[in-house]
Design a protein around this motif. Structure first.
Motif, mmCIF file in Angstrom:
data_model
loop_
_atom_site.group_PDB
_atom_site.id
_atom_site.type_symbol
_atom_site.label_atom_id
_atom_site.label_comp_id
_atom_site.label_asym_id
_atom_site.label_seq_id
_atom_site.Cartn_x
_atom_site.Cartn_y
_atom_site.Cartn_z
ATOM 1 N N VAL A 112 39.510 36.257 43.422
ATOM 2 C CA VAL A 112 38.844 34.959 43.461
ATOM 3 C C VAL A 112 38.991 34.135 44.790
ATOM 4 N N ILE A 113 38.117 33.758 45.648
ATOM 5 C CA ILE A 113 38.219 33.087 46.685
ATOM 6 C C ILE A 113 37.629 31.697 46.619
ATOM 7 N N GLN A 114 38.470 30.614 46.899
ATOM 8 C CA GLN A 114 38.078 29.398 46.852
ATOM 9 C C GLN A 114 38.291 28.956 48.338
ATOM 10 N N ARG A 115 37.091 28.742 48.835
ATOM 11 C CA ARG A 115 36.860 28.099 50.164
ATOM 12 C C ARG A 115 37.094 26.596 50.256
ATOM 13 N N LEU A 116 37.623 26.295 50.928
ATOM 14 C CA LEU A 116 37.914 24.757 51.165
ATOM 15 C C LEU A 116 36.659 24.205 51.745
ATOM 16 N N LYS A 117 36.156 23.032 51.311
ATOM 17 C CA LYS A 117 35.081 22.575 52.034
ATOM 18 C C LYS A 117 35.213 20.955 52.181
ATOM 19 N N ILE A 118 34.858 20.293 53.194
ATOM 20 C CA ILE A 118 34.896 18.781 53.313
ATOM 21 C C ILE A 118 33.375 18.573 53.577
ATOM 22 N N LEU A 119 32.675 18.133 52.618
ATOM 23 C CA LEU A 119 31.351 17.743 52.353
ATOM 24 C C LEU A 119 30.722 19.354 52.554
ATOM 25 N N ASP A 120 29.691 19.332 53.612
ATOM 26 C CA ASP A 120 29.131 20.336 53.646
ATOM 27 C C ASP A 120 30.094 21.392 54.587
ATOM 28 N N TRP A 121 30.737 21.076 55.267
ATOM 29 C CA TRP A 121 31.504 21.618 56.093
ATOM 30 C C TRP A 121 32.465 22.568 55.942
ATOM 31 N N GLN A 122 32.396 23.834 56.179
ATOM 32 C CA GLN A 122 33.476 24.667 55.784
ATOM 33 C C GLN A 122 34.324 25.186 56.594
ATOM 34 N N LEU A 123 35.727 24.709 55.956
ATOM 35 C CA LEU A 123 36.877 24.972 56.676
ATOM 36 C C LEU A 123 37.348 26.463 56.670
ATOM 37 N N PRO A 124 38.124 26.840 57.651
ATOM 38 C CA PRO A 124 38.518 28.150 57.736
ATOM 39 C C PRO A 124 39.616 28.502 56.781
ATOM 40 N N LEU A 125 39.695 27.804 55.843
ATOM 41 C CA LEU A 125 40.973 27.865 54.904
ATOM 42 C C LEU A 125 40.271 28.215 53.648
ATOM 43 N N ALA A 126 41.150 28.964 52.912
ATOM 44 C CA ALA A 126 40.517 29.455 51.554
ATOM 45 C C ALA A 126 41.668 29.809 50.688
ATOM 46 N N PHE A 127 41.622 29.594 49.489
ATOM 47 C CA PHE A 127 42.529 30.014 48.637
ATOM 48 C C PHE A 127 42.366 31.093 47.789
ATOM 49 N N VAL A 128 43.102 32.294 47.815
ATOM 50 C CA VAL A 128 42.757 33.534 47.321
ATOM 51 C C VAL A 128 43.698 33.823 45.991
ATOM 52 N N GLU A 129 42.750 34.028 44.805
ATOM 53 C CA GLU A 129 43.743 34.241 43.628
ATOM 54 C C GLU A 129 43.363 35.672 43.502
ATOM 55 N N GLN A 130 44.462 36.340 43.497
ATOM 56 C CA GLN A 130 44.128 38.220 43.194
ATOM 57 C C GLN A 130 44.736 38.522 41.823
ATOM 58 N N THR A 131 44.188 39.143 41.089
ATOM 59 C CA THR A 131 44.841 39.763 39.683
ATOM 60 C C THR A 131 44.720 41.389 40.096
ATOM 61 N N VAL A 132 45.895 41.755 40.105
ATOM 62 C CA VAL A 132 45.768 43.261 40.063
ATOM 63 C C VAL A 132 46.121 43.794 38.691
ATOM 64 N N TYR A 133 45.088 44.711 38.426
ATOM 65 C CA TYR A 133 45.303 45.646 37.051
ATOM 66 C C TYR A 133 45.847 46.931 37.323
ATOM 67 N N GLU A 134 46.612 47.386 36.435
ATOM 68 C CA GLU A 134 47.058 48.742 36.543
ATOM 69 C C GLU A 134 45.848 49.471 35.776
ATOM 70 N N LEU A 135 45.788 50.585 36.367
ATOM 71 C CA LEU A 135 44.641 51.770 35.786
ATOM 72 C C LEU A 135 45.282 52.813 35.151
ATOM 73 N N GLU A 136 45.113 53.410 34.133
ATOM 74 C CA GLU A 136 45.808 54.456 33.692
ATOM 75 C C GLU A 136 44.746 55.513 33.248
ATOM 76 N N THR A 137 45.162 56.918 33.793
ATOM 77 C CA THR A 137 44.101 57.728 33.551
ATOM 78 C C THR A 137 44.467 58.500 32.063
ATOM 79 N N VAL A 138 42.980 58.396 31.674
ATOM 80 C CA VAL A 138 43.152 58.961 30.111
ATOM 81 C C VAL A 138 42.376 60.221 30.082
ATOM 82 N N GLU A 139 43.128 61.251 29.420
ATOM 83 C CA GLU A 139 42.154 62.407 29.184
ATOM 84 C C GLU A 139 41.718 62.480 27.759
ATOM 85 N N LEU A 140 40.193 62.793 27.951
ATOM 86 C CA LEU A 140 39.419 62.989 26.555
ATOM 87 C C LEU A 140 39.309 64.210 26.139
ATOM 88 N N LYS A 141 39.383 64.536 25.078
ATOM 89 C CA LYS A 141 39.261 66.026 24.754
ATOM 90 C C LYS A 141 38.184 65.932 23.484
#
Lengths: 96, 392
Positions: B301-330
């Motif tokens: 999730v990237i939150q860009r910082l803005k002043i009025l309509d002016w885009q700042l080259p700054l952003a907050f990034v919130e990363q959620t990393v999920y673990e994936l597991e492999t499942v074998e179906l039979k």
């Protein structure tokens, strides 16, 4: 010598009843907080005052008190109490 | 110190005392019961001291007696403060008026906007809103709250399905959803209903026209089902045939299911990371961890910082990393078959109209090939097979 007799009686009461002498006998009581404050109870008037020196008359012929130091300011003065502020360097009693 | 408060409330002055024998003067004052404080010597014969304002006259008397000159240096405490305030009255009034004006202006409705309404409805709404006090230049505190406004407007206008009322500061926004009126259909052109595919008629319902079919009849594409020509054969009346004809149709579908399948799913383990992004550089702020998953899915999730309509080259990034597991179906053969039928059913229905129904299925052929279950099925479907055909 009636005064001397009454003084002796007061001293005796003070000693026997274990009471502080300043309560019974109006002896000046001086409290100092470091060298910053000096609190005098039972004074009977200001003799001289300058930023470097203060002379205070004490009650009942206990003489004078001279305090020397720097930057003296009388924070409070009441008929029997005095609070002195400044840098206290020396406290001296003069018996008359 | 309580003493201090009394002094401040009743007001005190700083005096400049000039004359020899200042000490005797002070002794005289305290004997009179006048409180004196903050005594300092300014010069050899000049003292400064603070006394209560109410003692001032008495001090003057004593001073005359002791040949001492008294001068007021400063006034302090509440009375002096009030006096100072009094002299700056205009300024204070200005501040109060300014705040009042700001409050007043922020309670004026500056903007009324109606969205989604047809011009005539918008005009009508504007008129109603004016009566309710919502107009540009109106006062906001005379207007009902948005919920009440919404209720009133909905009850006033029948053609509105829903109206959203939003009050954003000094602006009012109305989002209107108008009721859709059914379109008035013009006279329909004369037509037949014909079959669109091979089918066996199961049932039919004719509103207009002459049915020329019977139940259990087999029809071919293009065959007339409901005729638009009614009445006598030599002088037919032309109508627009209307109705539904349910026919049973057949579809062949094939599906295959792998007996062993590998899928990935979330294991439930996750961690969060936060970055500050400057340009393309990412600086981690929180969630520093060494835990790393072999297989992972990253949600950002990237939150860009803005002043009025002016885009700042700054952003907050919130990363959620999920673990994936492999499942074998039979699958067992039964499960595979069930699954394959489901897949095939969906495959058939996706091309048909929503009222089509599968009534029966017949497995034509099934076989196992390289761990894959293959099946071919024939579905019996009941659906509306009628399409319109103009009569020329």
């Amino acid at each position: 010598m009636p005064i001397s007799l009454s003084r002796k009686f007061q001293q005796w009461v003070s000693a026997k009843l274990d009471l502080p002498e300043d309560v019974i006998m109006d002896i000046p009581r001086i409290t100092m907080i470091g060298h910053l404050h000096l609190y005098i109870e039972n004074h009977s008037g200001l003799l001289s005052f300058s930023p470097e020196e203060i002379r205070v008359l004490l009650k009942h012929n206990h003489g004078q008190m001279i305090i020397k130091g720097k930057d003296f300011v009388i924070k409070t003065i009441l008929p029997e109490e005095l609070l002195l502020e400044g840098t206290i360097e020396m406290v001296k009693f003069i018996k008359e | 110190m309580n003493n201090d408060k009394i002094r401040k409330l009743s007001g005190f002055v700083t005096l400049k005392v000039t004359g020899s024998g200042g000490e005797r003067f002070i002794n005289a004052l305290i004997r009179e019961g006048i409180s004196v404080w903050n005594i300092a010597r300014l010069e050899k014969e000049v003292l400064s001291m603070q006394v209560l304002v109410r003692d001032h006259a008495q001090i003057r008397d004593v001073a005359t007696e002791y040949l001492i000159h008294v001068e007021i240096l400063d006034r302090s405490g509440l009375p002096a403060f009030l006096q100072r305030v009094k002299s700056q009255w205009g300024f204070i009034i200005g501040i109060i008026l300014g705040l009042g004006l700001l409050y007043f202006l922020s309670n004026i409705i500056w903007h009324v906007e109606i969205r989604g309404a047809s011009p005539e409805l918008e005009y009508k709404l504007m008129k109603q809103l004016r009566e309710l006090g919502v107009y540009e230049g109106g006062l906001k505190f005379l207007v009902d709250d948005p919920q009440a406004l919404q209720k009133t407007l909905t009850s006033l206008n029948e053609e509105i399905t829903w109206i959203g009322v939003e009050n954003d500061g000094t602006a009012f926004f109305f989002q209107v959803v108008e009721k859709e009126r059914p379109e008035v259909e013009g006279p329909e052109p004369p037509r037949h209903l014909v079959a669109k595919k091979e089918a066996v008629i199961v049932d039919y319902f004719v509103e207009k026209g002459e049915p020329v079919i019977s139940i259990n009849q087999f029809v071919k594409p293009g065959q007339i089902l409901v005729s638009g020509l009614i009445g006598q054969e030599d002088a037919p009346e032309v109508v627009s045939a209307k109705g539904k004809v349910w026919g049973k149709t057949w579809y062949k579908s094939e599906a295959q299911v792998k007996m062993k399948a590998k899928t990935e799913r979330l294991s439930g383990n996750k961690y969060e990371k936060r970055f500050l992004q400057i340009g393309s550089l990412r600086i981690p702020i929180a969630g520093m961890t060494f835990a790393d998953y072999n297989n992972k899915e990253v949600n950002e999730v990237i939150q860009r910082l803005k002043i009025l309509d002016w885009q700042l080259p700054l952003a907050f990034v919130e990363q959620t990393v999920y673990e994936l597991e492999t499942v074998e179906l039979k699958y067992t053969e039964d499960e595979a078959r069930k699954l394959a039928i489901e897949i095939a059913q969906k495959d058939v229905l996706k091309d048909l109209s929503t009222d089509a129904k599968i009534v029966n299925h017949k497995i034509l052929h099934e076989r196992m090939e390289n761990d894959t279950f293959k099946i071919s099925i024939l579905f019996d479907v009941v659906e509306d097979i009628a399409v319109e055909q103009m009569i020329r």
